[in-house]
Design an enzyme around this catalytic site. Structure first.
Site, PDB file in Angstrom:
ATOM      1  N   ASN A 273       8.930   6.282  -1.763  1.00  0.00           N
ATOM      2  CA  ASN A 273       8.776   4.778  -2.310  1.00  0.00           C
ATOM      3  C   ASN A 273       8.182   4.758  -3.592  1.00  0.00           C
ATOM      4  O   ASN A 273       7.386   5.672  -4.248  1.00  0.00           O
ATOM      5  CB  ASN A 273       8.102   3.938  -1.351  1.00  0.00           C
ATOM      6  CG  ASN A 273       6.831   4.404  -0.904  1.00  0.00           C
ATOM      7  OD1 ASN A 273       5.724   4.338  -1.798  1.00  0.00           O
ATOM      8  ND2 ASN A 273       6.540   4.891   0.403  1.00  0.00           N
TER       9      ASN A 273
ATOM     10  N   ASP B 233       7.905   5.543   6.287  1.00  0.00           N
ATOM     11  CA  ASP B 233       8.178   5.485   7.949  1.00  0.00           C
ATOM     12  C   ASP B 233       9.215   6.096   8.336  1.00  0.00           C
ATOM     13  O   ASP B 233       9.339   6.148   9.629  1.00  0.00           O
ATOM     14  CB  ASP B 233       8.300   3.673   7.814  1.00  0.00           C
ATOM     15  CG  ASP B 233       7.303   3.004   7.523  1.00  0.00           C
ATOM     16  OD1 ASP B 233       6.135   3.387   7.860  1.00  0.00           O
ATOM     17  OD2 ASP B 233       7.601   1.765   6.920  1.00  0.00           O
TER      18      ASP B 233
ATOM     19  N   LYS C  21      18.702  24.264  -1.372  1.00  0.00           N
ATOM     20  CA  LYS C  21      19.324  23.038  -1.946  1.00  0.00           C
ATOM     21  C   LYS C  21      20.637  22.903  -1.175  1.00  0.00           C
ATOM     22  O   LYS C  21      21.353  24.065  -1.243  1.00  0.00           O
ATOM     23  CB  LYS C  21      19.616  22.811  -3.339  1.00  0.00           C
ATOM     24  CG  LYS C  21      19.982  21.547  -3.746  1.00  0.00           C
ATOM     25  CD  LYS C  21      20.137  21.801  -5.205  1.00  0.00           C
ATOM     26  CE  LYS C  21      21.188  20.323  -5.771  1.00  0.00           C
ATOM     27  NZ  LYS C  21      21.624  20.690  -7.158  1.00  0.00           N
TER      28      LYS C  21
ATOM     29  N   PHE D  60      -3.688  -1.695   4.959  1.00  0.00           N
ATOM     30  CA  PHE D  60      -2.737  -2.336   3.783  1.00  0.00           C
ATOM     31  C   PHE D  60      -1.390  -2.820   4.614  1.00  0.00           C
ATOM     32  O   PHE D  60      -0.744  -1.956   5.363  1.00  0.00           O
ATOM     33  CB  PHE D  60      -2.506  -1.629   2.637  1.00  0.00           C
ATOM     34  CG  PHE D  60      -3.841  -1.626   1.529  1.00  0.00           C
ATOM     35  CD1 PHE D  60      -4.783  -1.305   2.024  1.00  0.00           C
ATOM     36  CD2 PHE D  60      -3.522  -2.160   0.473  1.00  0.00           C
ATOM     37  CE1 PHE D  60      -6.081  -1.310   1.079  1.00  0.00           C
ATOM     38  CE2 PHE D  60      -4.662  -2.463  -0.429  1.00  0.00           C
ATOM     39  CZ  PHE D  60      -5.846  -1.844  -0.169  1.00  0.00           C
TER      40      PHE D  60
ATOM     41  N   LYS E 163       0.100  -6.472  12.475  1.00  0.00           N
ATOM     42  CA  LYS E 163      -0.177  -4.983  12.118  1.00  0.00           C
ATOM     43  C   LYS E 163      -1.759  -4.849  12.446  1.00  0.00           C
ATOM     44  O   LYS E 163      -2.159  -3.748  13.060  1.00  0.00           O
ATOM     45  CB  LYS E 163       0.080  -4.872  10.718  1.00  0.00           C
ATOM     46  CG  LYS E 163       1.540  -4.395  10.479  1.00  0.00           C
ATOM     47  CD  LYS E 163       1.689  -3.945   8.958  1.00  0.00           C
ATOM     48  CE  LYS E 163       3.333  -4.128   9.127  1.00  0.00           C
ATOM     49  NZ  LYS E 163       3.798  -3.856   7.621  1.00  0.00           N
TER      50      LYS E 163
ATOM     51  N   LYS F 236      -2.382  -2.247  15.400  1.00  0.00           N
ATOM     52  CA  LYS F 236      -2.928  -0.890  14.903  1.00  0.00           C
ATOM     53  C   LYS F 236      -4.475  -0.915  14.977  1.00  0.00           C
ATOM     54  O   LYS F 236      -5.084  -0.036  14.718  1.00  0.00           O
ATOM     55  CB  LYS F 236      -2.505  -0.810  13.318  1.00  0.00           C
ATOM     56  CG  LYS F 236      -1.062  -0.813  13.058  1.00  0.00           C
ATOM     57  CD  LYS F 236      -0.704  -0.197  11.457  1.00  0.00           C
ATOM     58  CE  LYS F 236       0.780  -0.369  11.452  1.00  0.00           C
ATOM     59  NZ  LYS F 236       1.130   0.489  10.659  1.00  0.00           N
TER      60      LYS F 236
HETATM   61  O1  C5P Z   1       3.798  -0.582   9.509  1.00  0.00           O
HETATM   62  P1  C5P Z   1       3.429  -0.472   7.855  1.00  0.00           P
HETATM   63  O2  C5P Z   1       3.817   0.836   7.261  1.00  0.00           O
HETATM   64  O3  C5P Z   1       3.720  -1.721   7.210  1.00  0.00           O
HETATM   65  O4  C5P Z   1       1.818  -0.490   7.930  1.00  0.00           O
HETATM   66  C1  C5P Z   1       0.871  -0.125   6.772  1.00  0.00           C
HETATM   67  C2  C5P Z   1      -0.291   0.283   7.029  1.00  0.00           C
HETATM   68  O5  C5P Z   1      -0.167   1.388   8.031  1.00  0.00           O
HETATM   69  C3  C5P Z   1      -0.886   0.996   5.674  1.00  0.00           C
HETATM   70  O6  C5P Z   1      -2.304   0.854   5.876  1.00  0.00           O
HETATM   71  C4  C5P Z   1      -0.468   2.322   5.912  1.00  0.00           C
HETATM   72  O7  C5P Z   1      -1.363   3.061   5.101  1.00  0.00           O
HETATM   73  C5  C5P Z   1      -0.465   2.523   7.307  1.00  0.00           C
HETATM   74  N1  C5P Z   1       0.610   3.473   7.749  1.00  0.00           N
HETATM   75  C6  C5P Z   1       0.237   4.667   8.283  1.00  0.00           C
HETATM   76  N2  C5P Z   1       1.075   5.688   8.747  1.00  0.00           N
HETATM   77  C7  C5P Z   1       2.458   5.258   8.603  1.00  0.00           C
HETATM   78  C8  C5P Z   1       2.793   4.060   8.114  1.00  0.00           C
HETATM   79  C9  C5P Z   1       1.879   3.140   7.553  1.00  0.00           C
HETATM   80  O8  C5P Z   1      -0.871   5.021   8.328  1.00  0.00           O
HETATM   81  N3  C5P Z   1       3.396   6.099   8.885  1.00  0.00           N
END
Ligand code: C5P
Length: 399
Positions: free
Chosen positions: A207, A276, A286, A321, A335, A339
């Protein structure tokens, strides 16, 4: 230990108020070393400041008292704050442009201490787009300002540009000095940047995160005296001085590094934009275009924040975040709960917002209480607001 402030004095008519600023710091138990620009030394004798400060006022870059020490470097290391009051448009312009042609401007480049600038000049000069651009540039670097006031100006005009009152400058300076050790004895873990999930050695899923927000947060933690661990995905940024930086590539690597550092951390700020998803299958060589079918299977990466949320001990503060394109607050609140974070910093992304930019507008959400909104500011400034809030939450937690 007694702290030392370098008081930079440049040649604005407001210079007479610099004596009050000096006195104000002294009354608060702070040692003051005065540094004047050569022009300022023509307005008021350096002797006046030497008498008030009890130490010799420095004007000349080449006047070294001892051949063995390089004075601007020695002073740069000794001070806990560089406060410039009054600051002329000229000094502000030199700071912004990196010109170092006298002691004060050289000290600005040589020091890692926080910098507070109190501008004083004619209204037209303050409002000139060039001056405003210089101020914005310095703010983005972390320089703080005490805004000039409105009132009677030396040129006989009424308007903006008057040096702020000495008490206001000293108050702000003391606030910054207090902050330089507010996280002493604390360990802060920050994650930053994107992760890259490879398909093969030359292709990956990622990203546009630049890592700027996370790097500024790590810088802020260092500035507040915390032992700082920065776990960063790939970025083009220079690691912040004073932090231990661990470079990783994938979400799995970031998870491993975070789980290792987590037990030692008092504060964890997860600013990384962790991918994600990752490819279900990766290749060592490759893949030719023809070898790859019309669709590629992906799977979820580990949610690091959620994993840390499950392991969280009562004294630990966890900040996540939430980068969202829509329904920012609703998503961020969800979240926070799911979380098990203590704070969630929400920002809108997409259409050129937040990802990769130098500015950000954030909303800070806690379990209880109103949402704190910052408005658009540099990521440097936003990191300060976020840490002020983190410190307030930590205090609540430990009370
Ligand atoms: O679920 P989402 O990706 O939107 O959540 C964002 C938060 O979760 C951020 O703080 C990011 O650093 C953390 N995150 C994580 N591991 C992931 C995805 C997101 O720690 N696989």
């Amino acid at each position: 230990m007694k702290k030392t402030v370098a008081l930079g004095v440049s040649s604005s008519v407001g210079i007479y108020k610099a004596c009050e600023v000096l006195r104000g710091f002294q009354k608060a138990g702070v040692e003051v070393r005065v540094v004047m620009t050569p022009n300022a030394a023509r307005l008021i004798s350096p002797l006046l400041f030497s008498s008030l400060a009890g130490t010799r006022t420095i004007v000349d870059l080449f006047e070294e008292p001892e051949a063995r020490t390089i004075q601007h470097v020695a002073l740069a290391k000794e001070i806990s704050l560089l406060c410039v009051a009054p600051a002329t448009a000229n000094v502000i312009g030199k700071f912004a442009g990196g010109v170092a042609d006298d002691f004060l401007t050289t000290l600005f480049l040589a020091t890692r201490a926080p910098v507070l600038v109190a501008p004083a000049m004619n209204e037209a000069m303050v409002l000139h787009p060039r001056t405003q651009a210089n101020i914005a540039r310095l703010r983005a670097l972390g320089v703080e300002f005490v805004e000039p006031a409105q009132g009677y100006l030396a040129c006989g005009d009424q308007g903006w540009g008057r040096l702020a009152e000495p008490e206001a400058i000293v108050r702000e300076g003391l606030r910054i000095l207090g902050r330089t050790e507010s996280l002493k004895g604390t360990t802060v873990l920050v994650t930053a940047g994107p992760t890259r999930e490879p398909l093969d050695p030359v292709r990956f899923l990622s990203n546009p995160s630049s890592g700027k927000m996370g790097y500024e947060l790590a810088r802020e933690a260092v500035a507040r005296g915390a032992k700082t661990i920065l776990i960063s995905g790939p970025t083009s940024l220079i690691p912040p001085a004073g932090a231990r930086t661990v470079l990783v590539n994938t979400a799995a690597e970031m998870e491993k590094a975070c789980l290792k550092a987590f037990p030692k951390a008092d504060i964890v700020v997860m600013a990384a934009a962790v991918s994600d998803f990752r490819f279900k299958e990766t290749r060592d060589r490759k893949a030719a275009k023809g070898e790859i079918g019309p669709s590629l299977a992906v799977e979820k990466t580990p949610d690091i924040l959620a994993a840390l949320g499950r392991r969280k001990k009562p004294g630990q503060l966890l900040v996540g975040f939430a980068a969202e394109t829509h329904d920012v607050l609703a998503h961020a609140r969800k979240k926070l709960e799911v979380k098990n974070a203590d704070l969630m910093v929400a920002n809108a992304v997409g259409n050129g917002r937040a990802f990769g930019t130098d500015d950000n507008a954030v909303r800070i959400i806690a379990r209880k209480g109103p949402v704190q909104e910052t408005g658009t500011m540099s990521k440097r400034e936003a990191s300060r607001v976020i840490f002020d809030r983190i410190e307030a939450e930590l205090e609540k937690k430990r009370r």
